[in-house]
Design a protein around this motif. Structure first.
Motif, PDB file in Angstrom:
ATOM      1  N   TYR A  45      76.530  33.813  20.970  1.00  7.41           N
ATOM      2  CA  TYR A  45      75.431  33.661  21.235  1.00  7.41           C
ATOM      3  C   TYR A  45      74.246  32.532  20.765  1.00  7.41           C
ATOM      4  O   TYR A  45      73.411  32.438  20.655  1.00  7.41           O
ATOM      5  CB  TYR A  45      74.388  34.905  19.984  1.00  7.41           C
ATOM      6  CG  TYR A  45      74.607  36.073  20.377  1.00  7.41           C
ATOM      7  CD1 TYR A  45      74.020  36.781  20.871  1.00  7.41           C
ATOM      8  CD2 TYR A  45      75.821  36.631  19.459  1.00  7.41           C
ATOM      9  CE1 TYR A  45      74.316  38.333  21.365  1.00  7.41           C
ATOM     10  CE2 TYR A  45      75.370  37.871  19.171  1.00  7.41           C
ATOM     11  CZ  TYR A  45      75.400  38.766  20.814  1.00  7.41           C
ATOM     12  OH  TYR A  45      75.601  40.034  20.092  1.00  7.41           O
TER      13      TYR A  45
ATOM     14  N   GLN B 219      69.708  42.084  20.733  1.00  7.53           N
ATOM     15  CA  GLN B 219      70.589  42.148  21.239  1.00  7.53           C
ATOM     16  C   GLN B 219      70.837  43.409  20.361  1.00  7.53           C
ATOM     17  O   GLN B 219      71.131  44.948  20.907  1.00  7.53           O
ATOM     18  CB  GLN B 219      71.473  41.708  21.605  1.00  7.53           C
ATOM     19  CG  GLN B 219      72.247  42.736  22.761  1.00  7.53           C
ATOM     20  CD  GLN B 219      73.177  41.710  22.965  1.00  7.53           C
ATOM     21  OE1 GLN B 219      73.936  39.836  22.930  1.00  7.53           O
ATOM     22  NE2 GLN B 219      74.808  42.255  23.905  1.00  7.53           N
ATOM     23  N   PHE B 220      71.047  43.428  19.167  1.00  2.00           N
ATOM     24  CA  PHE B 220      71.705  44.873  18.142  1.00  2.00           C
ATOM     25  C   PHE B 220      71.164  45.761  18.073  1.00  2.00           C
ATOM     26  O   PHE B 220      70.246  47.055  18.061  1.00  2.00           O
ATOM     27  CB  PHE B 220      72.549  44.142  16.943  1.00  2.00           C
ATOM     28  CG  PHE B 220      73.618  43.545  17.356  1.00  2.00           C
ATOM     29  CD1 PHE B 220      74.853  44.256  17.263  1.00  2.00           C
ATOM     30  CD2 PHE B 220      74.231  42.506  16.583  1.00  2.00           C
ATOM     31  CE1 PHE B 220      75.922  44.406  17.561  1.00  2.00           C
ATOM     32  CE2 PHE B 220      75.009  41.794  17.156  1.00  2.00           C
ATOM     33  CZ  PHE B 220      76.141  42.807  16.904  1.00  2.00           C
TER      34      PHE B 220
ATOM     35  N   GLU C 278      67.387  45.768  20.137  1.00  2.00           N
ATOM     36  CA  GLU C 278      67.280  46.954  21.558  1.00  2.00           C
ATOM     37  C   GLU C 278      68.764  47.640  21.825  1.00  2.00           C
ATOM     38  O   GLU C 278      67.774  48.755  22.228  1.00  2.00           O
ATOM     39  CB  GLU C 278      67.319  45.781  22.744  1.00  2.00           C
ATOM     40  CG  GLU C 278      66.255  44.638  22.181  1.00  2.00           C
ATOM     41  CD  GLU C 278      66.037  43.795  23.205  1.00  2.00           C
ATOM     42  OE1 GLU C 278      67.018  43.385  24.201  1.00  2.00           O
ATOM     43  OE2 GLU C 278      64.640  42.936  23.149  1.00  2.00           O
ATOM     44  N   GLU C 279      70.255  47.769  21.586  1.00  2.00           N
ATOM     45  CA  GLU C 279      70.892  48.681  22.170  1.00  2.00           C
ATOM     46  C   GLU C 279      71.432  49.358  21.125  1.00  2.00           C
ATOM     47  O   GLU C 279      71.737  50.450  21.774  1.00  2.00           O
ATOM     48  CB  GLU C 279      72.075  47.217  22.241  1.00  2.00           C
ATOM     49  CG  GLU C 279      71.309  47.012  24.140  1.00  2.00           C
ATOM     50  CD  GLU C 279      72.857  45.727  24.366  1.00  2.00           C
ATOM     51  OE1 GLU C 279      74.292  46.272  23.629  1.00  2.00           O
ATOM     52  OE2 GLU C 279      72.759  45.427  24.799  1.00  2.00           O
ATOM     53  N   ASP C 280      71.106  49.773  19.699  1.00  4.36           N
ATOM     54  CA  ASP C 280      71.191  50.468  18.776  1.00  4.36           C
ATOM     55  C   ASP C 280      70.206  51.181  18.731  1.00  4.36           C
ATOM     56  O   ASP C 280      69.109  50.633  18.582  1.00  4.36           O
ATOM     57  CB  ASP C 280      71.832  49.268  17.417  1.00  4.36           C
ATOM     58  CG  ASP C 280      72.652  50.458  16.769  1.00  4.36           C
ATOM     59  OD1 ASP C 280      72.988  51.600  17.415  1.00  4.36           O
ATOM     60  OD2 ASP C 280      73.084  50.216  15.822  1.00  4.36           O
ATOM     61  N   SER C 281      70.409  52.537  18.664  1.00  2.04           N
ATOM     62  CA  SER C 281      69.409  53.609  18.029  1.00  2.04           C
ATOM     63  C   SER C 281      69.315  53.360  16.401  1.00  2.04           C
ATOM     64  O   SER C 281      69.838  54.096  15.873  1.00  2.04           O
ATOM     65  CB  SER C 281      70.070  55.140  18.980  1.00  2.04           C
ATOM     66  OG  SER C 281      70.818  55.104  18.055  1.00  2.04           O
TER      67      SER C 281
END
Length: 131
Positions: free
Chosen positions: A94, A104-105, A107-110
């Motif tokens: 990063y 990123q984590f 936004e991509e992880d619920s």
């Protein structure tokens, strides 16, 4: 005592496995470490001894040679190694910015509502950096 600004040596994934055993209980003989890893890894005794030797050479583990059977112990805490590994990862992947990684984590992880609230409280308690 180590200088706290001293860089923690980088260790391989296999070396992490050995260090996890040493962090769990120390000091331990090479045979103790081999026995602990037998249920987890399909490694020969020689492999574990080589990993222990490498960790000693890197200065991550120490060895007590004063007894008939040598014993090994960690020279860095698990927390110190985890922090160093995280910093290395963030720099490599990063570009050194934690914010990019977190975005990123997130936004991509619920995340659950509870996890979001926990993250907010951690951020609220974190002291602000002075510019």
């Amino acid at each position: 005592m180590r200088n706290m600004t001293e860089k923690v040596p980088s260790i391989s994934e296999a070396e992490w496995e050995v260090m996890n055993v040493l962090w769990e209980k120390s000091p331990q003989t090479a045979n103790d470490v081999i026995t602990s890893l037998q249920g987890q890894k399909d490694w020969k005794a020689k492999t574990v001894r080589t990993l222990l030797d490498r960790l000693v050479q890197k200065g991550v583990a120490g060895v007590n040679k004063e007894q008939r059977v040598y014993t090994f112990y960690p020279l860095y805490s698990q927390d110190e190694c985890q922090r160093a590994e995280a910093e290395s990862f963030i720099k490599r992947i990063y570009g050194g910015t934690v914010k990019s990684m977190l975005v990123q984590f997130i936004e991509e992880d619920s995340l659950s509502e509870e996890e979001i609230e926990e993250l907010k409280s951690i951020l609220d308690e974190k002291p602000k950096k002075k510019k």
